[in-house]
Design an enzyme around this catalytic site. Sequence first.
Site, PDB file in Angstrom:
ATOM      1  N   ARG A 186      31.177  63.556  22.888  1.00 39.90           N
ATOM      2  CA  ARG A 186      31.476  64.539  23.944  1.00 39.90           C
ATOM      3  C   ARG A 186      32.729  64.154  24.741  1.00 39.90           C
ATOM      4  O   ARG A 186      33.033  62.970  24.896  1.00 39.90           O
ATOM      5  CB  ARG A 186      30.243  64.702  24.851  1.00 39.90           C
ATOM      6  CG  ARG A 186      29.092  65.329  24.062  1.00 39.90           C
ATOM      7  CD  ARG A 186      27.857  65.521  24.877  1.00 39.90           C
ATOM      8  NE  ARG A 186      28.049  66.507  25.925  1.00 39.90           N
ATOM      9  CZ  ARG A 186      27.135  66.789  26.851  1.00 39.90           C
ATOM     10  NH1 ARG A 186      25.970  66.155  26.837  1.00 39.90           N
ATOM     11  NH2 ARG A 186      27.382  67.687  27.770  1.00 39.90           N
ATOM     12  N   GLN A 195      29.373  68.284  36.644  1.00 40.26           N
ATOM     13  CA  GLN A 195      29.459  66.841  36.361  1.00 40.26           C
ATOM     14  C   GLN A 195      30.823  66.307  36.769  1.00 40.26           C
ATOM     15  O   GLN A 195      30.925  65.224  37.359  1.00 40.26           O
ATOM     16  CB  GLN A 195      29.193  66.581  34.874  1.00 40.26           C
ATOM     17  CG  GLN A 195      27.741  66.880  34.507  1.00 40.26           C
ATOM     18  CD  GLN A 195      27.473  66.715  33.020  1.00 40.26           C
ATOM     19  OE1 GLN A 195      28.377  66.513  32.212  1.00 40.26           O
ATOM     20  NE2 GLN A 195      26.208  66.816  32.653  1.00 40.26           N
ATOM     21  N   ARG A 226      20.418  62.318  40.382  1.00 35.57           N
ATOM     22  CA  ARG A 226      21.108  62.077  41.652  1.00 35.57           C
ATOM     23  C   ARG A 226      20.234  61.300  42.619  1.00 35.57           C
ATOM     24  O   ARG A 226      20.744  60.546  43.456  1.00 35.57           O
ATOM     25  CB  ARG A 226      21.553  63.416  42.254  1.00 35.57           C
ATOM     26  CG  ARG A 226      22.756  64.018  41.474  1.00 35.57           C
ATOM     27  CD  ARG A 226      22.850  65.518  41.694  1.00 35.57           C
ATOM     28  NE  ARG A 226      24.036  66.150  41.132  1.00 35.57           N
ATOM     29  CZ  ARG A 226      24.193  66.507  39.840  1.00 35.57           C
ATOM     30  NH1 ARG A 226      23.235  66.255  38.956  1.00 35.57           N
ATOM     31  NH2 ARG A 226      25.297  67.101  39.444  1.00 35.57           N
ATOM     32  N   GLY A 258      24.807  63.258  29.359  1.00 38.43           N
ATOM     33  CA  GLY A 258      26.140  63.571  29.876  1.00 38.43           C
ATOM     34  C   GLY A 258      26.214  63.406  31.386  1.00 38.43           C
ATOM     35  O   GLY A 258      27.215  62.933  31.930  1.00 38.43           O
ATOM     36  N   LYS A 296      28.258  70.881  24.683  1.00 36.01           N
ATOM     37  CA  LYS A 296      26.984  70.380  25.227  1.00 36.01           C
ATOM     38  C   LYS A 296      26.380  69.383  24.225  1.00 36.01           C
ATOM     39  O   LYS A 296      27.079  68.850  23.385  1.00 36.01           O
ATOM     40  CB  LYS A 296      26.046  71.553  25.515  1.00 36.01           C
ATOM     41  CG  LYS A 296      26.561  72.484  26.605  1.00 36.01           C
ATOM     42  CD  LYS A 296      26.588  71.791  27.953  1.00 36.01           C
ATOM     43  CE  LYS A 296      27.127  72.693  29.046  1.00 36.01           C
ATOM     44  NZ  LYS A 296      27.401  71.948  30.282  1.00 36.01           N
ATOM     45  N   ASP A 348      22.916  76.076  31.078  1.00 35.40           N
ATOM     46  CA  ASP A 348      21.967  75.341  30.221  1.00 35.40           C
ATOM     47  C   ASP A 348      20.902  76.247  29.613  1.00 35.40           C
ATOM     48  O   ASP A 348      20.118  75.805  28.767  1.00 35.40           O
ATOM     49  CB  ASP A 348      21.272  74.241  31.032  1.00 35.40           C
ATOM     50  CG  ASP A 348      22.219  73.094  31.361  1.00 35.40           C
ATOM     51  OD1 ASP A 348      23.249  72.949  30.676  1.00 35.40           O
ATOM     52  OD2 ASP A 348      21.920  72.344  32.314  1.00 35.40           O
ATOM     53  N   ARG A 382      26.429  74.614  21.084  1.00 30.95           N
ATOM     54  CA  ARG A 382      25.252  75.497  21.204  1.00 30.95           C
ATOM     55  C   ARG A 382      25.507  76.909  20.692  1.00 30.95           C
ATOM     56  O   ARG A 382      24.558  77.635  20.415  1.00 30.95           O
ATOM     57  CB  ARG A 382      24.736  75.506  22.651  1.00 30.95           C
ATOM     58  CG  ARG A 382      24.041  74.195  22.970  1.00 30.95           C
ATOM     59  CD  ARG A 382      23.410  74.153  24.324  1.00 30.95           C
ATOM     60  NE  ARG A 382      22.613  72.933  24.444  1.00 30.95           N
ATOM     61  CZ  ARG A 382      22.268  72.372  25.587  1.00 30.95           C
ATOM     62  NH1 ARG A 382      22.624  72.920  26.735  1.00 30.95           N
ATOM     63  NH2 ARG A 382      21.539  71.264  25.582  1.00 30.95           N
ATOM     64  N   LYS A 384      16.121  67.828  36.220  1.00 30.48           N
ATOM     65  CA  LYS A 384      16.875  66.708  35.640  1.00 30.48           C
ATOM     66  C   LYS A 384      18.070  66.352  36.522  1.00 30.48           C
ATOM     67  O   LYS A 384      18.309  65.180  36.804  1.00 30.48           O
ATOM     68  CB  LYS A 384      17.320  67.106  34.224  1.00 30.48           C
ATOM     69  CG  LYS A 384      18.055  66.046  33.462  1.00 30.48           C
ATOM     70  CD  LYS A 384      17.838  66.190  31.960  1.00 30.48           C
ATOM     71  CE  LYS A 384      18.592  67.362  31.349  1.00 30.48           C
ATOM     72  NZ  LYS A 384      20.035  67.106  31.204  1.00 30.48           N
ATOM     73  N   SER A 427      32.539  72.753  36.060  1.00 29.11           N
ATOM     74  CA  SER A 427      31.678  71.642  35.646  1.00 29.11           C
ATOM     75  C   SER A 427      31.178  70.874  36.854  1.00 29.11           C
ATOM     76  O   SER A 427      31.960  70.245  37.579  1.00 29.11           O
ATOM     77  CB  SER A 427      32.426  70.684  34.718  1.00 29.11           C
ATOM     78  OG  SER A 427      31.688  69.476  34.598  1.00 29.11           O
TER      79      SER A 427
HETATM   80  C1  S3P Z   1      24.768  69.050  35.058  1.00 25.38           C
HETATM   81  C2  S3P Z   1      25.858  69.868  34.920  1.00 25.38           C
HETATM   82  C3  S3P Z   1      26.072  70.726  33.733  1.00 25.38           C
HETATM   83  C4  S3P Z   1      24.799  70.901  32.921  1.00 25.38           C
HETATM   84  C5  S3P Z   1      24.068  69.603  32.711  1.00 25.38           C
HETATM   85  C6  S3P Z   1      23.694  68.984  34.043  1.00 25.38           C
HETATM   86  C7  S3P Z   1      24.644  68.213  36.276  1.00 25.38           C
HETATM   87  O1  S3P Z   1      27.052  70.146  32.903  1.00 25.38           O
HETATM   88  O2  S3P Z   1      25.109  71.484  31.663  1.00 25.38           O
HETATM   89  O3  S3P Z   1      22.893  69.806  31.948  1.00 25.38           O
HETATM   90  O4  S3P Z   1      23.556  67.677  36.529  1.00 25.38           O
HETATM   91  O5  S3P Z   1      25.646  68.088  36.998  1.00 25.38           O
HETATM   92  P1  S3P Z   1      28.621  70.453  33.093  1.00 25.38           P
HETATM   93  O6  S3P Z   1      29.077  69.846  34.336  1.00 25.38           O
HETATM   94  O7  S3P Z   1      29.260  69.831  31.875  1.00 25.38           O
HETATM   95  O8  S3P Z   1      28.733  71.955  33.071  1.00 25.38           O
END
Ligand code: S3P
Length: 434
Positions: free
Chosen positions: A122, A169, A26, A94, A342, A315, A346, A21, A167
């Site tokens: 979130r 993200q 990306r 997210g 999340k 995850d 969770r 995913k 994180s």
């Molecule tokens: C992700 C980063 C993670 C992960 C999410 C995918 C990503 O989140 O939990 O499923 O693709 O960068 P966080 O950055 O909030 O930890």
Amino acid sequence: MEFKLLPGGDITGEARVPGDKSISHRSIMLGALARGTTRVSGFLEGEDALATVAAFRAMGVQIEGPEDGRVVIHGVGLRGLQAPDRPLDLGNSGTSIRLLSGLLAGQSFNSELTGDASLCGRPMGRVIEPLTLMGAKIEGATGGRPPLKIHGGQALAGIHYDLPMASAQVKSCVLLAGLYASGTTSVTEPAPTRDHTERMLRGFGYEVKRDNGVISLQGGGALQAMAIDVPADISSAAFFLVAASIAPGSDLLLTHVGINPTRTGVINILQLMGADITLRNPREVGGEPVADIRVRYAPLTGIEIPADQVPLAIDEFPVLFIAAACARGRTVLRGAEELRVKESDRIASMAEGLTTLGIRNEVLDDGIIIEGGSLGGGVIRTFHDHRIAMSFAIAALRAEDEIRVLDCDHVATSFPGFDALARGLGLQISAMTD
Ligand code: S3P
């Protein structure tokens, strides 16, 4: 949609789970911003990644597919996106909203990002804060939640940002905004997180440095189109790594799985618990390490999960809690407060379901203590969280009675076809719609 599961069974055979995913998201984002045509194979045709596709189409990018995991993206260059004529709806994703907020902060046009009820609950303050320091203008709803209104036409300047939480993200959001910022944008992270953004930027010919834990890039460069082969998602493979580990008689081969070291916490933790997991034919595909993974049943023992593995398995904890429930003795997880923000909380969601199945557990602010035991049956609430649904489906392998898992529609966000694949490998699962 609900899952109904008969107890018992084993997990045997060979399978390739859907594409990663994180890498799928990306591939669309960077492919859209590159010069030239990016061809992707192994793309995850799940709702989250499709939300990213739809967002870039709404910004004028021509994208063909996905068809059998193949996507062709006609890149428009870093300055080629067009203003969307409506808010971009990112559904449950997210990753889409946080990475896109970085990219859109640097555009000349205004935009608005929104999503479903879970996404709109979130926290987005974690991206609003660094982007604002770079000169972006972003408004969230109450408490820094979506929808996010991004005012275009701001001149961004590079910053150094010390991430307050582990994180990927947030890290990726800041780095992507950095493509549009003057000077150097750099980040440090409290613990290593998935580095797909850095790897893929380099693959697109964009220099990303890493010195003494500082990750940095210069604004104002360009991305050149490339071919991307998306490996199978270790986060989806995780359900079957646990399934085969807990079900006596199991012997499973999962092929072409991404084993990026920032993602392999689930393997490390299961091995510490005594799992029989071996990697075969390790290779590199387009800058990402990949292997086939063989897993056979083995009795598991509870452990204290090492703190450094937490971000590397973030995850996979829902299904690791099922492994802990089937293990001998106690498993302790701490330092995992991120699990509370999340797709659902969770820790709370899993604790409720484990209690329903008769597994003793103690909820901590930042984790959980689980006493291994025997699992009964029952009706499980998922809080519309895909990974909670799939985790309790796997639990049926060791349950003494039938399990019904409610509200499983969101499984399609990350793992379309989960029930059919699981059934083919030996899980006694049926999906029921009313
Ligand atoms: C992700 C980063 C993670 C992960 C999410 C995918 C990503 O989140 O939990 O499923 O693709 O960068 P966080 O950055 O909030 O930890």
